[in-house]
Design a protein around this motif. Structure first.
Motif, short mmCIF file in Angstrom:
data_model
loop_
_atom_site.label_atom_id
_atom_site.label_comp_id
_atom_site.label_asym_id
_atom_site.label_seq_id
_atom_site.Cartn_x
_atom_site.Cartn_y
_atom_site.Cartn_z
N ILE A 21 0.81 -1.22 0.00
CA ILE A 21 0.00 0.00 0.00
C ILE A 21 0.85 1.27 0.00
O ILE A 21 0.39 2.34 -0.38
N LYS A 22 2.10 1.14 0.42
CA LYS A 22 2.96 2.32 0.57
C LYS A 22 3.33 2.98 -0.75
O LYS A 22 3.79 4.13 -0.75
N ASP A 23 3.17 2.27 -1.86
CA ASP A 23 3.46 2.89 -3.16
C ASP A 23 2.65 4.16 -3.35
O ASP A 23 3.11 5.13 -3.95
N GLY A 27 10.48 -1.47 5.21
CA GLY A 27 10.49 -2.26 3.96
C GLY A 27 9.50 -1.76 2.94
O GLY A 27 9.86 -1.54 1.79
N ASN A 28 8.27 -1.54 3.37
CA ASN A 28 7.24 -1.22 2.38
C ASN A 28 7.39 0.18 1.80
O ASN A 28 7.34 0.38 0.59
N MET A 29 7.56 1.18 2.67
CA MET A 29 7.74 2.54 2.16
C MET A 29 9.00 2.58 1.31
O MET A 29 9.05 3.25 0.27
N VAL A 52 -2.53 0.51 11.77
CA VAL A 52 -1.95 1.86 11.79
C VAL A 52 -0.43 1.83 11.92
O VAL A 52 0.10 1.32 12.91
N GLY A 53 0.23 2.39 10.90
CA GLY A 53 1.66 2.68 11.00
C GLY A 53 1.77 4.18 11.17
O GLY A 53 1.81 4.70 12.29
N THR A 54 1.75 4.90 10.04
CA THR A 54 1.65 6.37 10.12
C THR A 54 0.22 6.81 10.39
O THR A 54 -0.01 7.94 10.78
N GLY A 55 -0.73 5.93 10.11
CA GLY A 55 -2.15 6.27 10.24
C GLY A 55 -2.74 6.85 8.96
O GLY A 55 -3.94 7.14 8.88
N ALA A 56 -1.90 6.98 7.92
CA ALA A 56 -2.36 7.62 6.67
C ALA A 56 -3.46 6.79 6.00
O ALA A 56 -4.46 7.35 5.55
N THR A 57 -3.29 5.49 5.96
CA THR A 57 -4.29 4.65 5.30
C THR A 57 -5.63 4.80 6.00
O THR A 57 -6.65 5.11 5.38
N LEU A 58 -5.63 4.56 7.31
CA LEU A 58 -6.90 4.55 8.04
C LEU A 58 -7.55 5.93 8.05
O LEU A 58 -8.72 6.07 7.69
N GLN A 64 4.37 -6.96 12.02
CA GLN A 64 5.38 -6.01 11.54
C GLN A 64 4.77 -4.89 10.71
O GLN A 64 3.83 -5.10 9.95
N GLY A 65 5.34 -3.70 10.89
CA GLY A 65 4.93 -2.54 10.08
C GLY A 65 3.89 -1.67 10.73
O GLY A 65 3.58 -0.59 10.23
N ILE A 66 3.35 -2.12 11.85
CA ILE A 66 2.31 -1.33 12.54
C ILE A 66 2.53 -1.40 14.07
O ILE A 66 3.37 -2.17 14.54
N VAL A 83 1.53 -10.16 7.79
CA VAL A 83 0.76 -10.40 9.02
C VAL A 83 -0.23 -9.28 9.32
O VAL A 83 -1.31 -9.52 9.87
N SER A 84 0.10 -8.04 8.91
CA SER A 84 -0.86 -6.96 9.19
C SER A 84 -2.14 -7.15 8.38
O SER A 84 -3.22 -6.75 8.82
N SER A 85 -2.02 -7.80 7.21
CA SER A 85 -3.23 -8.11 6.42
C SER A 85 -4.10 -9.10 7.18
O SER A 85 -5.33 -8.97 7.21
#
Ligand code: PLP
Length: 309
Positions: free
Chosen positions: A40-42, A70-72, A181-187, A227-229, A271-273
């Protein structure tokens, strides 16, 4: 035909998750792992770099640096590679080696940063802070553009106009949305768009059990396995007013669902999925209608031990 791979970021497929089997309602998921960088980070990476170039903060050939789990980093490596900017990723050594391999394959330079108090596969807030310091140092000493995803609103904008708008178009009768939530941008970005469409859409923040700081609970399990959140801090651009509920998902629940998504749905995801689908299933059962969630990234970036139950 796409002019280049950047045109294929976003507009991801929406898939019903049959194996979730909610007693009522339906669980639908945005297949964000289909983005070119595998997550999603793309979307946020493209938006941040595009806007920085428009503002003149990134000039031709200027390097870009970011701390990433990793993702960003993969998203930025894709975007910077196509746009002709060298990209440097600082990453905690607690993240799986597969992540660094992918970044290097996409042309990035990877700087590994020793863990402070985490362990492999379990990256803590302090580990992240050490990787951030290294990114800032590189920006200062090498004149690179520092992406600083946690402190930027562009990610929020990308999800408001991207994933949020796509969900409104595809699922006009949406009743709930659940995302970790990582940065919270998605949510928060998607939630703002969904609530404009229908203020009654129930938006849920998914947190690792024991790291439920957004819900106002103390951090008792910084070393969770999602991982990632869930870094145990409230992100700078957190919009609590967008959030109706908080749902804590255990490592066991998330890993079990991640395995099920792979073996029963052909969805090899991180795993976050799995955590998102667990929370979305509970919400669908409660609301009895369509609940949308996010398959954040591919499982290919994870080590076998990251995914072992
Ligand atoms: C695997 C994974 N899932 C979910 C997220 C959450 O995304 P956001 O930063 O938009 O909250 C991230 C963020 O880095 C991530 O790496």
């Amino acid at each position: 035909m796409a002019a280049n791979i950047l045109d294929l970021i976003g507009n991801t497929a929406l898939v019903e998750i049959q194996c979730a089997q909610p007693k009522r309602g339906a669980v639908l998921a945005k297949a964000e792992f289909l983005n070119p960088g595998g997550s999603i980070k793309d979307r946020a990476a493209l938006q941040i770099i595009k806007q920085a170039k428009e503002r003149g903060e990134i000039t031709d050939g200027c390097s870009v640096v970011e701390m990433t789990s990793g993702n960003m980093g993969a998203g930025l490596a894709v975007v910077c590679g196509v746009m002709g900017h060298p990209f440097i990723a600082t990453m905690s050594s607690g993240n799986s080696p597969e992540r660094a391999t992918m970044l290097r394959g996409l042309g990035a330079q990877v700087v590994k940063v020793a863990q402070v108090n985490g362990s492999p596969g379990q990256v803590t807030g302090q580990d992240i802070a050490a990787a951030v310091d290294e990114a800032k140092h590189i920006a200062q000493t090498q004149g690179a553009f520092y992406v600083d995803q946690f402190n930027r609103v562009e990610g929020f904008d990308a999800h408001y106009s991207g994933i949020g708008a796509e969900i409104v178009a595809d699922v006009p009768n949406i009743m709930g949305f659940a995302a970790c939530v990582g940065t919270g941008a998605t949510l928060c970005g998607a939630a703002m768009r969904l609530k404009e469409h229908n203020p009654d859409v129930v938006c849920v923040a998914v947190e690792p059990a024991g790291a439920e700081v957004l819900a106002g609970r103390p951090l008792v399990k910084p070393k969770h396995r999602i991982q990632g959140i869930g870094y145990g801090v409230i992100p700078p651009h957190w919009h609590a007013e967008m959030i109706d509920r908080y749902d804590a998902v255990t490592d066991e629940e998330a890993l079990e669902m991640t395995a099920r998504l792979g073996s029963q749905e052909g969805l090899y995801v991180g795993v976050s999925s799995g955590a998102n689908v667990v929370a979305a299933t509970r919400l669908a059962e409660e609301l009895g209608g369509a609940v949308v969630t996010v398959l954040c990234d591919s499982g290919l970036k994870y080590s076998e031990c990251d995914l072992a139950q």
